[in-house]
Design a protein around this motif. Sequence first.
Motif, short mmCIF file in Angstrom:
data_model
loop_
_atom_site.label_atom_id
_atom_site.label_comp_id
_atom_site.label_asym_id
_atom_site.label_seq_id
_atom_site.Cartn_x
_atom_site.Cartn_y
_atom_site.Cartn_z
N ARG A 1 -14.89 -44.29 41.45
CA ARG A 1 -14.80 -43.17 40.52
C ARG A 1 -14.01 -42.01 41.10
O ARG A 1 -13.81 -41.92 42.31
CB ARG A 1 -16.20 -42.68 40.19
CG ARG A 1 -16.85 -41.97 41.36
CD ARG A 1 -18.15 -41.34 40.97
NE ARG A 1 -17.97 -40.25 40.03
CZ ARG A 1 -18.95 -39.52 39.54
NH1 ARG A 1 -20.19 -39.78 39.89
NH2 ARG A 1 -18.72 -38.55 38.71
N PHE B 1 -13.88 -37.52 40.64
CA PHE B 1 -14.78 -36.45 40.24
C PHE B 1 -14.04 -35.38 39.45
O PHE B 1 -12.83 -35.21 39.58
CB PHE B 1 -15.41 -35.79 41.47
CG PHE B 1 -16.33 -36.72 42.19
CD1 PHE B 1 -17.67 -36.75 41.88
CD2 PHE B 1 -15.85 -37.58 43.17
CE1 PHE B 1 -18.53 -37.60 42.53
CE2 PHE B 1 -16.70 -38.44 43.83
CZ PHE B 1 -18.04 -38.45 43.50
N THR C 1 -14.38 -31.74 42.56
CA THR C 1 -13.99 -31.98 43.94
C THR C 1 -13.35 -33.34 44.04
O THR C 1 -14.00 -34.31 44.41
CB THR C 1 -15.24 -31.96 44.82
OG1 THR C 1 -16.16 -32.90 44.25
CG2 THR C 1 -15.86 -30.62 44.85
N SER C 2 -12.07 -33.41 43.73
CA SER C 2 -11.48 -34.74 43.71
C SER C 2 -10.74 -35.08 44.99
O SER C 2 -10.37 -36.22 45.19
CB SER C 2 -10.54 -34.86 42.52
OG SER C 2 -9.61 -33.81 42.56
N VAL C 3 -10.51 -34.09 45.88
CA VAL C 3 -9.79 -34.38 47.12
C VAL C 3 -10.46 -33.69 48.29
O VAL C 3 -11.24 -32.76 48.11
CB VAL C 3 -8.31 -33.91 47.07
CG1 VAL C 3 -7.59 -34.51 45.89
CG2 VAL C 3 -8.23 -32.39 47.00
#
Lengths: 348, 239, 290, 265
Positions: free
Chosen positions: D91, D93, D96-98
């Motif tokens: 998945r 987010f 906070t994707s990185v």
Amino acid sequence: MKRLLPYIAVAFFASVPLWLQDQYFLHTLVVTGIFVIAAMSLNLLLGYTGQLSLGHVAFFGIGAYVSALTSLGFSVEIFGLQITHEPWPAVIGVLFGTIVAGLCGYVIGKLAFRVRGAYFVIVTISFAEVVRLVSLNWVELTNGPLALPGIPPLTLGFEWTGYATLWGKAQNYYVVLATIVLAYILIKRLVNSPYGRAMIALRENETLAVSVGISVTKYLVLAAVLSGAMAGVAGGLYAHYIQIIDPMIFMFLNTVTMVIMVITGGKGTLAGPLVGGLIFGIAPVVLRSYVGPEVQWILYGLLMILIVFVLPQGIVPAIERWFTRKGGSASASKPAGLVLESSKGARS
Amino acid sequence: MLEISNLVCRYGKVTALKGISLKVPAKQLVVLVGANGAGKSTTLRAISGLVPAASGKITFDGEDITGMSAGRILSLGIAHCPEGRRVFSQMTVLENLEMGCYLRSDSKGIASDLDHIFSLFPRLAERRRQVAGTLSGGEQQMLAIGRAMMSRPKLIMFDEPSLGLAPNIVAQTFDIIQGIRESGTTVLMVEQNAYAALDMCNYAYLLEAGTMALEGPGEKLINDPHVREAYLGAGLAHA
Amino acid sequence: MDQLFQHLVNALIMGGTYALLGIGLTLIFGIMRIVNFTHGELYALGAYMMYFFATVLGLNFFVAIAFAIVAGMAMGSVIEFTLLRPKRGADIDTTMLLMIGAWIVMQNAEHLIWGGIAKSIPSPLPEAPLVIGPVSISWLRVMVLVVSVVLIAATYFLINRTKLGKAMRATFQDGGTAALMGVNVNAIYTTTFALGSGLGAAAGALLGPVFVVTPTMGDLASLKAFAIVILGGLGNITGAAIGGFMLAVAEEIGAGYISSGYRDAMGFLIIIIVLLFKPTGLFARSERIG
Amino acid sequence: MTVAATGAPRPILAIEHVAVHFGGLIAISDMNFVVNEGELVSLIGPNGAGKTTAFNVITGFLKPTKGQVTFKGQSLNGLKPHEVTSLGLVRTFQRTSVFEKISVFDNVLIGLHRRTSASLFGTIFGLPRERRQEKALREEAWEILRLVGIEHQADELGGSLPYGDQRLLGVALALAANPSALLLDEPVSGMNASETGRFVALLNKLRANGKTILLVEHDMPMVMGISDRIVVLNYGRIIANGTPKEIQNDPDVIQAYLGQGVKHA
């Protein structure tokens, strides 16, 4: 230049006993070096996984006591059972100290998985405090507050080479220096491997790390074991160098010293604990002639506060940033504050 | 009564409001509709002083309130009923209501206002000693509204009052809000449930990606295909 | 059996001051999310101030207690204002490091100002102990228990019955919404820290005359306060009060029946055991998600 | 339903009778739907409808009160998030994707975590196998960066990228874990039109590579344009499941989004 820096540093420090006349200062360097190893081990946990262990001195002290007792021998009664141990060589002692400290790291690491943040900090403090109280009260084993005297110095060598006993300061200095270099290489390789990246990922953003398949327990426990074992090595070296240890070794202030070393130097950097350790290992000797120990500690405390406000990343990243800015674009593609060796040419 | 001109707000690098203007006349019910992330909540938070304005001006009753503290703005008469109700879940119903009039010290007026709220929401009166976290969603919404009313505001702002509530409770909530306006309090409401909101309001604004896309009386916007597009995407205008 | 009664009475008296310590610490953690390492030093400060006002200046014993508490609150406000306020919103590790720094400074400043020699504070209360059946207690200890119970009750009243207390609880639960209600959250933080510090100082002022006053007395106090707070669940005030008494009982029993050397270890063993089996503390409510 | 003409649709992810209760609040009640291999399905619904909760259940971040999720025929019940990832269900987010303070390149290296089998011993002693593996990982990281189209920013810190590129990096991270199915949580929210355009192009590329994608998104034009199928949630319940065209004209969906109280329409 930056590539060569570690070699230059090692060459410089290797030459120190050749020209340094002041034996007391050499002694300071040996003790500082031992604390640097401890600080490096703390950095592995605090800097790379982000877990603040305020009981770190427990690993150090356990390493020291186990190593000392293994080489001194002991005889205790546990539940009516008399256990007697004959003295073994000091090197085996250090090895045992390392293993036992690593096992304690395993237990604490397992705990860390269940409790985080403030709870983890308090668990580690409590752990150190329990260990201190045991060392104080189990007089039969540890001699309690009377200290364990007469710990034999390290001996190196094999049966076929003959043994060399490290009585002198210079010999101990080289052993400590070699250990620092080994620890540095080990941490560097670890940090630039999938293992280290997983730890850093957990520190930076646990949820995201988990989502790419990183197991929290596995890497926190691993870091705690390695960190504990490395602190145990430092403790063992300390015991055989100073040749007498007492429960004061478990003082909370010793942990605080390690924490200050790591934070000041730069947590999560390879060189941070070395720089911070040197500063705080030597500073007391320099300060001693000017101010009393209380003022010294007050200065430490103020410095710690100041660092948090002014240089929250620590000295090493600040210097790196300064160099990148000055050095122009040639090497500036690597951003400051970077925790991993980046891309392209970096070898492991 | 409330007037916003060219308000810009930023969260870090993201500009949430790109210079919006709106007016809320006294004793009216004005709604702000728009899809998720259009900047509706940010607008309300900027009015209450929770989000600083990067530029632009907010005036209330002729007074410039841009940059004032949240407490100051509240005491001037603007209450904010936040998104998701946000009742103090470990405090009792009564304590929650008392928090609503934290800045007031006229104990007589407070007592009569409490009686008023309890007569308006008999469910809350029954449960006044109960911890708010144990109330149902609808009851928590009543409590949040009651709490906002306890400061005796001239203007109440509602942020998504229907969020996560069952349809029959939503209808009830809207009736209450309608009642508040009829009793003479000005209302500014942010609502995702666009048709219901447009149906009950005097005037409406449609926010799209931080800018005002459309404004007008509610009945006019209801029939505007642009509104539906804003929610469900283009290509539907003729569906 | 008689022994047991004596132990329990001793535990009750220590428990009162432990509860004060714990409530002070948990209040600060609960509202501000700060792990306050200076708590033990505020305790030591209370004891030294007691020594200063009662023994050096010769003020009335109870007036001196009040002054010591006020001094603790003032010190707490200073710490909050200079160290914590500028770092509001920083992560828990950062504030922890600041508090450790402040702790080192305070402890060594005490050492510098008062010297390393233990100070004793004579009490004006009768020497002869109060004897009830098999149990005997010094009047000083009776006074300590009474004052701590009064202070616990006052704190409880403040938090549950006053407007300030309501604002504190509201801030604890949801600072953002509390601000919407017009609560000055910054002021609440400072008040909370001052209040927690005052309670720590009160414990020190009360125990100073019972034991002796030394610069390092704060260390154990800090650690015990942590134990109490963990027993009760971080941020749980009633839990901290009960935790204080529980720790005292555990210590008395441990010291009386196992070995007096391990008296101080009881707290830490309890911490480790509690965290292993019930990490949220013995009295924590089950946490709500979403 | 609408799967490409490669034969009968083969379900890869099935959500069966899933319910989630938080105390008295029902976030999801009896949710059932299937995602077929190679399909791009969007999960939409008004705020608070339970979309993110559904995501959290599917990826093991949240335990369902009832029901179960199966992926490639295996039940995910009781699995930890990192174990779900190991099965190939990955998945991204919303926020906070990185990893913000880590370079873009190292971000992807972290994402590749699941692909290494370096031993601790070999790592510490710098054995050839571990060195070779590390080299291969770096190669692969470059490949992923090129696929996503941010290779020229490899040395930047994750957090210093423009917003749209950060979301692309988030997908790169997820892709590095070599997923057979990708769950994207509001990937284009906050993007401008050209960023969204780039993102859609990437999604199309991934589909061409045979990845299954489940999307939660609010950007309706994008959802309508790209999805094979759309599942609409409201009040924790599925109210519609069909092609974009069917969804757009579904009266229940219109009501869910725009609310009641309309006499016309």
